[in-house]
Design a protein around this motif. Structure first.
Motif, PDB file in Angstrom:
ATOM      1  N   ALA A  52       0.824  -1.209   0.000  1.00  0.00           N
ATOM      2  CA  ALA A  52       0.000   0.000   0.000  1.00  0.00           C
ATOM      3  C   ALA A  52       0.859   1.260   0.000  1.00  0.00           C
ATOM      4  CB  ALA A  52      -0.925  -0.014   1.211  1.00  0.00           C
ATOM      5  N   ARG A  53       1.916   1.251   0.796  1.00  0.00           N
ATOM      6  CA  ARG A  53       2.797   2.420   0.869  1.00  0.00           C
ATOM      7  C   ARG A  53       3.508   2.672  -0.460  1.00  0.00           C
ATOM      8  NH1 ARG A  53       4.820   5.136   5.154  1.00  0.00           N
ATOM      9  NH2 ARG A  53       3.944   4.719   7.216  1.00  0.00           N
ATOM     10  N   GLU A  54       4.014   1.619  -1.061  1.00  0.00           N
ATOM     11  CA  GLU A  54       4.812   1.779  -2.270  1.00  0.00           C
ATOM     12  C   GLU A  54       3.967   2.008  -3.520  1.00  0.00           C
ATOM     13  OE1 GLU A  54       8.134   2.064  -2.366  1.00  0.00           O
ATOM     14  OE2 GLU A  54       7.932   2.041  -0.180  1.00  0.00           O
ATOM     15  N   MET A  55       2.794   1.388  -3.582  1.00  0.00           N
ATOM     16  CA  MET A  55       1.980   1.463  -4.792  1.00  0.00           C
ATOM     17  C   MET A  55       1.050   2.674  -4.786  1.00  0.00           C
ATOM     18  SD  MET A  55       1.083  -2.619  -5.008  1.00  0.00           S
ATOM     19  CE  MET A  55       0.198  -2.594  -6.565  1.00  0.00           C
ATOM     20  N   GLY A  56       0.631   3.136  -3.597  1.00  0.00           N
ATOM     21  CA  GLY A  56      -0.333   4.227  -3.530  1.00  0.00           C
ATOM     22  C   GLY A  56      -1.751   3.711  -3.668  1.00  0.00           C
ATOM     23  N   PRO A  57      -2.748   4.502  -3.238  1.00  0.00           N
ATOM     24  CA  PRO A  57      -4.143   4.014  -3.229  1.00  0.00           C
ATOM     25  C   PRO A  57      -4.652   3.570  -4.589  1.00  0.00           C
ATOM     26  CG  PRO A  57      -3.939   6.004  -1.910  1.00  0.00           C
ATOM     27  CD  PRO A  57      -2.625   5.826  -2.611  1.00  0.00           C
ATOM     28  N   THR A  58      -4.290   4.297  -5.665  1.00  0.00           N
ATOM     29  CA  THR A  58      -4.860   3.976  -6.981  1.00  0.00           C
ATOM     30  C   THR A  58      -4.325   2.649  -7.521  1.00  0.00           C
ATOM     31  OG1 THR A  58      -5.127   6.324  -7.509  1.00  0.00           O
ATOM     32  CG2 THR A  58      -5.124   4.776  -9.353  1.00  0.00           C
ATOM     33  N   GLU A  59      -3.000   2.490  -7.558  1.00  0.00           N
ATOM     34  CA  GLU A  59      -2.424   1.250  -8.087  1.00  0.00           C
ATOM     35  C   GLU A  59      -2.703   0.076  -7.151  1.00  0.00           C
ATOM     36  OE1 GLU A  59       1.663  -0.232 -10.288  1.00  0.00           O
ATOM     37  OE2 GLU A  59       1.813   1.255  -8.694  1.00  0.00           O
ATOM     38  N   PHE A  60      -2.656   0.347  -5.830  1.00  0.00           N
ATOM     39  CA  PHE A  60      -2.965  -0.729  -4.895  1.00  0.00           C
ATOM     40  C   PHE A  60      -4.425  -1.144  -5.017  1.00  0.00           C
ATOM     41  CE2 PHE A  60      -4.430  -2.256  -0.728  1.00  0.00           C
ATOM     42  CZ  PHE A  60      -3.580  -3.341  -0.571  1.00  0.00           C
ATOM     43  N   GLY A  61      -5.314  -0.173  -5.265  1.00  0.00           N
ATOM     44  CA  GLY A  61      -6.724  -0.512  -5.451  1.00  0.00           C
ATOM     45  C   GLY A  61      -6.949  -1.389  -6.657  1.00  0.00           C
ATOM     46  N   LEU A  62      -6.221  -1.114  -7.747  1.00  0.00           N
ATOM     47  CA  LEU A  62      -6.334  -1.961  -8.934  1.00  0.00           C
ATOM     48  C   LEU A  62      -5.857  -3.375  -8.633  1.00  0.00           C
ATOM     49  CD1 LEU A  62      -6.752  -2.440 -11.955  1.00  0.00           C
ATOM     50  CD2 LEU A  62      -4.458  -1.505 -12.355  1.00  0.00           C
ATOM     51  N   PHE A  63      -4.730  -3.478  -7.945  1.00  0.00           N
ATOM     52  CA  PHE A  63      -4.209  -4.798  -7.591  1.00  0.00           C
ATOM     53  C   PHE A  63      -5.161  -5.523  -6.639  1.00  0.00           C
ATOM     54  CE2 PHE A  63      -1.902  -7.296  -4.383  1.00  0.00           C
ATOM     55  CZ  PHE A  63      -1.403  -8.302  -5.194  1.00  0.00           C
ATOM     56  N   ALA A  64      -5.639  -4.813  -5.594  1.00  0.00           N
ATOM     57  CA  ALA A  64      -6.501  -5.439  -4.590  1.00  0.00           C
ATOM     58  C   ALA A  64      -7.816  -5.908  -5.198  1.00  0.00           C
ATOM     59  CB  ALA A  64      -6.770  -4.465  -3.444  1.00  0.00           C
ATOM     60  N   SER A  65      -8.408  -5.111  -6.082  1.00  0.00           N
ATOM     61  CA  SER A  65      -9.676  -5.510  -6.696  1.00  0.00           C
ATOM     62  C   SER A  65      -9.480  -6.682  -7.653  1.00  0.00           C
ATOM     63  CB  SER A  65     -10.307  -4.323  -7.424  1.00  0.00           C
ATOM     64  OG  SER A  65      -9.452  -3.837  -8.450  1.00  0.00           O
TER      65      SER A  65
END
Length: 450
Positions: A52-65
């Motif tokens: 989450a820290r390294e990817m940021g909310p937008t990229e982490f959200g894409l990965f998480a979804s």
């Protein structure tokens, strides 16, 4: 205190010693599993925080979804077979070896169908930004299937130390991917997805020798006496009959990820990747907390509950009553602790950009006692008739969660998803409690084991 008027007999001394030894063994096994679960949860938590820290909310959200989408479809592979093994061996003992060969064909067909479904969705239905992630995460299906199959085998053998180590394999490996991303910030979210996929392939390969040995009769079944000298002469059922017996377990296993993960997926599609990332962090924390009751019931007690339901109902109901009390009390305490520590812990671990997670956790904390008690109450619904009702309860709860998410997310965003999650958890608890009252009000409820 009333004193005994006569000394204990030798038989009574042996019984007391055996009971004490059994209690110590049980406490040792549960402690080991909880420690391993705590370590696994910590590793998963560290992985999530680093990503989450390294990817940021937008990229982490894409990965998480994307990961949530694959995870939702993964239970179709095997379709309840790992859970059905526990029920079959709990009732039939060594005779349940007859299910092993059709299990191989069943697992192969259902896994291929599941992976094909994900590929078709990735190429024809998913947004363009999610397509590479979904394809790279495809091996996660194999990894989760391997974890569940070997986990059921180790539960049946009551090899708690091996089970504890096995459940650490995936989270322990995934944290290495997060560390690499931390050391090399230029790596992208697709690297993380590829890393998770590679880890799942390795886990699946590690499981193959154990599964092949089990299919050849190499299971060391615990609690059903010694292995028969001669194989039990029972005809092996066909794949169709296996499906007719296990479909309820499979459907419940398939509905649960929809019930639990749908908020993250719908946030991505209705609001965007950033909102999905915020909610994904909150859901990851809740997942770590939910490991507390699932470790006790799914990893330690489940195979025993199947056996006691069929052969020792007094012990079954004793564990049921005390377990529910313990789950309710501990759930309330953990929920209060979560509310207290979240405001200062979340910014430290994930950064200020994830502070909205604190408000989400204040709402989701209501789910903790609900989920803890649901785990205990649902343990009384074990056999085939009960599982059909559990499918109905889970399906109704999933429907409530999907509808409420679709209605609340457009106006309330992440908070709407949190409210829908709480109502869905309450619906599931009330549904399962109604099922227990229905099946066990006028009898033991286990008289018609399949």
């Amino acid at each position: 205190m009333v004193r005994r008027a006569y000394p204990a007999t030798a038989d009574e001394v042996r019984v007391d010693a055996y009971s004490s030894q059994s209690v110590r063994r049980a406490l040792g096994a549960v402690s080991m599993l909880w420690i391993a679960t705590a370590v696994g949860a910590l590793l998963a938590f560290v992985t999530q925080a680093l990503l989450a820290r390294e990817m940021g909310p937008t990229e982490f959200g894409l990965f998480a979804s994307s990961l949530a989408t694959v995870t939702m479809l993964s239970p179709l592979a095997g379709f309840g077979l790992p859970q059905y093994w526990l029920q079959a061996y709990g009732v039939e003992g060594w005779g349940a070896n007859r299910w092993l060969r059709p299990s191989l064909r069943f697992v192969t067909a259902s896994t291929l169908l599941t992976m094909l479904t994900i590929v078709v969705w990735a190429l024809a239905g998913a947004p363009a930004d999610a397509r590479p992630m979904l394809l790279l995460l495809l091996p996660v299906v194999l990894g989760l299937l391997a974890v569940n199959l070997i986990g059921s085998q180790l539960r049946l053998e009551e090899r708690h130390q091996a089970l504890a180590l096995w459940q650490l394999t995936t989270p322990g490996s995934r944290v290495l991917v997060a560390v690499l991303l931390l050391l090399i910030p230029s790596l992208s979210g697709q690297f993380v997805a590829a890393g998770f996929g590679l880890i799942s392939c390795v886990v699946a390969v590690l499981a193959v020798p154990r599964l092949l040995a089990m299919l050849r009769g190499g299971i060391a079944l615990h609690g059903h006496g010694p292995r028969p000298d001669a194989p039990l002469m029972q005809a092996a059922p066909g794949v169709g009959y296996l499906l007719s017996q296990s479909w309820a377990y499979g459907l419940e296993a398939a509905l649960y990820p929809i019930f639990y993960q749908i908020s993250t997926v719908l946030l991505k599609y209705l609001n965007g990747n950033a909102q999905a990332g915020i909610f994904g962090i909150a859901l990851g924390i809740m997942t770590a907390i939910y490991l507390i009751p699932s470790t006790l019931y799914q990893k330690f007690l489940l195979s025993k509950l199947h056996r006691w339901a069929a052969h020792d109902q007094h012990k079954f109901w004793l564990v049921y009553r005390h377990g529910n009390i313990a789950m309710l009390v501990s759930g309330i305490l953990v929920g209060l602790a979560l509310t207290g520590v979240a405001p200062w812990l979340v910014p430290i671990l994930f950064g200020e950009k994830y502070r909205p997670v604190v408000k989400l956790l204040a709402v989701l904390a209501l789910c903790v006692p609900l989920r803890f008690l649901t785990t205990g109450v649902g343990s009384a619904l074990l056999n085939e008739r009960h599982m059909r009702y559990r499918v109905f309860a889970m399906g109704m709860s999933a429907l409530v969660a999907v509808v409420l998410n679709a209605v609340l997310i457009p106006g309330y965003h992440e908070m709407g998803a949190a409210m829908a999650t709480v109502i869905g958890e309450a619906t599931l608890l009330l549904s399962l409690y109604a099922g227990v009252r229905h099946y066990h009000a006028n009898g033991d409820g286990f008289s018609k084991q399949p």
